[in-house]
Design a protein around this motif. Structure first.
Motif, PDB file in Angstrom:
ATOM      1  N   UNK A 275       1.544  -1.305   0.239  1.00 45.10           N
ATOM      2  CA  UNK A 275       0.292   0.475  -0.034  1.00 45.10           C
ATOM      3  C   UNK A 275       0.614   0.940  -0.231  1.00 45.10           C
ATOM      4  N   UNK A 276       2.150   1.261   0.337  1.00 47.93           N
ATOM      5  CA  UNK A 276       3.152   2.275   0.634  1.00 47.93           C
ATOM      6  C   UNK A 276       3.218   3.013  -0.263  1.00 47.93           C
ATOM      7  N   UNK A 277       4.090   1.388  -0.952  1.00 47.85           N
ATOM      8  CA  UNK A 277       4.361   1.276  -2.601  1.00 47.85           C
ATOM      9  C   UNK A 277       3.264   2.351  -3.985  1.00 47.85           C
ATOM     10  N   UNK A 278       2.106   1.501  -3.865  1.00 48.48           N
ATOM     11  CA  UNK A 278       1.354   2.733  -4.552  1.00 48.48           C
ATOM     12  C   UNK A 278       1.050   3.702  -4.448  1.00 48.48           C
ATOM     13  N   UNK A 279       1.027   4.250  -2.839  1.00 49.38           N
ATOM     14  CA  UNK A 279       0.611   5.311  -2.890  1.00 49.38           C
ATOM     15  C   UNK A 279       1.458   6.115  -2.448  1.00 49.38           C
ATOM     16  N   UNK A 280       2.888   5.635  -3.530  1.00 51.54           N
ATOM     17  CA  UNK A 280       4.157   6.800  -3.542  1.00 51.54           C
ATOM     18  C   UNK A 280       4.980   6.565  -5.244  1.00 51.54           C
ATOM     19  N   UNK A 281       4.182   5.876  -5.430  1.00 44.01           N
ATOM     20  CA  UNK A 281       4.747   4.778  -7.302  1.00 44.01           C
ATOM     21  C   UNK A 281       3.421   5.303  -7.764  1.00 44.01           C
ATOM     22  N   UNK A 282       4.092   4.998  -9.171  1.00 38.09           N
ATOM     23  CA  UNK A 282       3.197   3.934 -10.254  1.00 38.09           C
ATOM     24  C   UNK A 282       2.262   2.756  -9.707  1.00 38.09           C
ATOM     25  N   UNK A 283       1.430   2.202  -9.822  1.00 38.86           N
ATOM     26  CA  UNK A 283       0.759   0.866  -9.753  1.00 38.86           C
ATOM     27  C   UNK A 283       2.210  -0.198 -10.133  1.00 38.86           C
ATOM     28  N   UNK A 284       2.299   0.211 -11.740  1.00 38.67           N
ATOM     29  CA  UNK A 284       2.852  -0.147 -12.543  1.00 38.67           C
ATOM     30  C   UNK A 284       4.030  -0.489 -12.505  1.00 38.67           C
TER      31      UNK A 284
ATOM     32  N   UNK B  56       8.385  -0.703  -1.663  1.00 40.32           N
ATOM     33  CA  UNK B  56       8.118  -2.234  -3.139  1.00 40.32           C
ATOM     34  C   UNK B  56       9.336  -3.116  -2.835  1.00 40.32           C
ATOM     35  N   UNK B  57      10.236  -2.830  -2.612  1.00 41.57           N
ATOM     36  CA  UNK B  57      11.444  -3.515  -2.212  1.00 41.57           C
ATOM     37  C   UNK B  57      11.049  -4.217  -0.918  1.00 41.57           C
ATOM     38  N   UNK B  58      10.243  -3.788   0.245  1.00 43.81           N
ATOM     39  CA  UNK B  58       9.688  -4.689   0.747  1.00 43.81           C
ATOM     40  C   UNK B  58       8.521  -5.315   0.908  1.00 43.81           C
ATOM     41  N   UNK B  59       8.134  -5.271  -0.099  1.00 46.01           N
ATOM     42  CA  UNK B  59       7.000  -5.987  -0.119  1.00 46.01           C
ATOM     43  C   UNK B  59       7.946  -7.415  -0.807  1.00 46.01           C
ATOM     44  N   UNK B  60       8.322  -7.113  -1.576  1.00 47.95           N
ATOM     45  CA  UNK B  60       8.479  -8.205  -2.471  1.00 47.95           C
ATOM     46  C   UNK B  60       9.041  -9.507  -1.125  1.00 47.95           C
TER      47      UNK B  60
END
Length: 299
Positions: free
Chosen positions: A93-102, A163-167
């Motif tokens: 959720x943090x990633x898609x809030x700060x980056x493009x979903x792609x 995003x890296x942490x989500x992976x």
């Protein structure tokens, strides 16, 4: 011959279970997006889904078992699983809030490559070439399905870290599940994981006050589906599927999720599929199919 046929059937069922899990996750993603529009926050939804899953799994797993220390036995692996389950959604959720979903989606789905490399390191051998190729093809497919390159890139340090942490957490809960499933079974593993995850999120929710949006009548069906159909059932399917196939193959098969999400968005939300997304879907399906054919030839 009969044993070989049984192994292939078990492997096929395992991949089928993981594909069904990916489908349920993709449906839950659409339900979650609608819940967010109705005022439910990501942390509230994370708390609700983990709590519902923990209660449901507990009712099933603890039925007929003595309520003693052995039944609730937990070790470092279980704690690692619980934290991984708690954090994988939050970091995404943090990633898609700060980056493009792609970008967020592509980075998160480097998890299969992480699993392949970690598994190879633990076994002290070089990863199988087929596994490496399948991981690369699947990742390229995810990139195309998610629409990477179709718009402007928004880079943000916090978003990239998320995003890296989500992976890492994605790979983590897969590896922890693989390490525990022989000792506790699929249901036992997921019960322990979501018990820790729910306690973590309930602690967070206490600091944020009563989640009124979660209990609004219009939101309750979506909340219940996210907890049961989008969490409890698919994670158990994934854990059971890992028992039937290798953990590396399981995580690569899980990349079917963005394919199914794209198709469902097309069917339910009217979003169109571009030629590149269709090609990406084909690449992911090819990666998963090649793994099944390769495994069948080894038996």
């Amino acid at each position: 011959m009969a044993n070989s046929l049984s192994v292939r059937r078990s492997s096929g069922l395992g991949l089928g279970a993981i594909a069904l899990a990916a489908f349920l996750w993709s449906v839950a993603a659409i339900v979650a997006s609608r819940l967010f529009q109705n005022g439910v926050t990501p942390s509230q939804l994370a708390t609700a889904r983990a709590t519902i899953a923990a209660i449901g799994l507990g009712l099933f797993y603890l039925r007929g078992k003595p309520l003693n220390r052995q039944t609730f036995r937990l070790d470092k692996r279980g704690i690692g699983l619980g934290i991984s389950l708690a954090m994988v959604t939050f970091t995404y959720y943090v990633a898609i809030d700060r980056l493009s979903v792609a970008i967020a989606l592509v980075i998160q789905y480097t998890a299969p490559a992480i699993v392949v490399l970690v598994s190879a390191a633990r076994k002290r051998r070089f990863p199988d070439l087929v596994m490496l190729l399948a991981s690369g093809i699947a990742l390229l497919g995810v990139a195309l399905v998610s629409g990477l390159g179709a718009g402007e890139l928004r880079l943000d340090t916090v978003g990239l870290i998320g995003a890296i942490l989500s992976a890492i957490f994605f790979a983590g809960y897969t590896l922890f599940s693989d390490a525990m499933v022989q000792d506790f079974g699929a249901i036992g593993v997921m019960f322990r994981g979501f018990l820790i995850s729910s306690l973590f999120w309930l602690g967070v929710q206490v600091s944020q006050g009563f989640p009124a949006a979660v209990f609004q009548p219009a939101n309750l069906p979506g909340i219940l589906f996210t907890g049961i159909g989008g969490t409890l059932i698919p994670f158990c399917l994934l854990c059971w599927g890992i028992q039937q196939v290798s953990v590396e193959r399981a995580t690569i098969a899980a990349t079917l999720e963005p394919v199914m999400a794209a198709v469902l968005a097309w069917l339910l939300l009217g979003q169109t599929l571009t030629p590149l997304q269709i090609i990406g879907s084909g690449l992911i399906l090819a990666a998963v199919t090649s793994l099944q054919l390769w495994q069948s030839r080894l038996k």
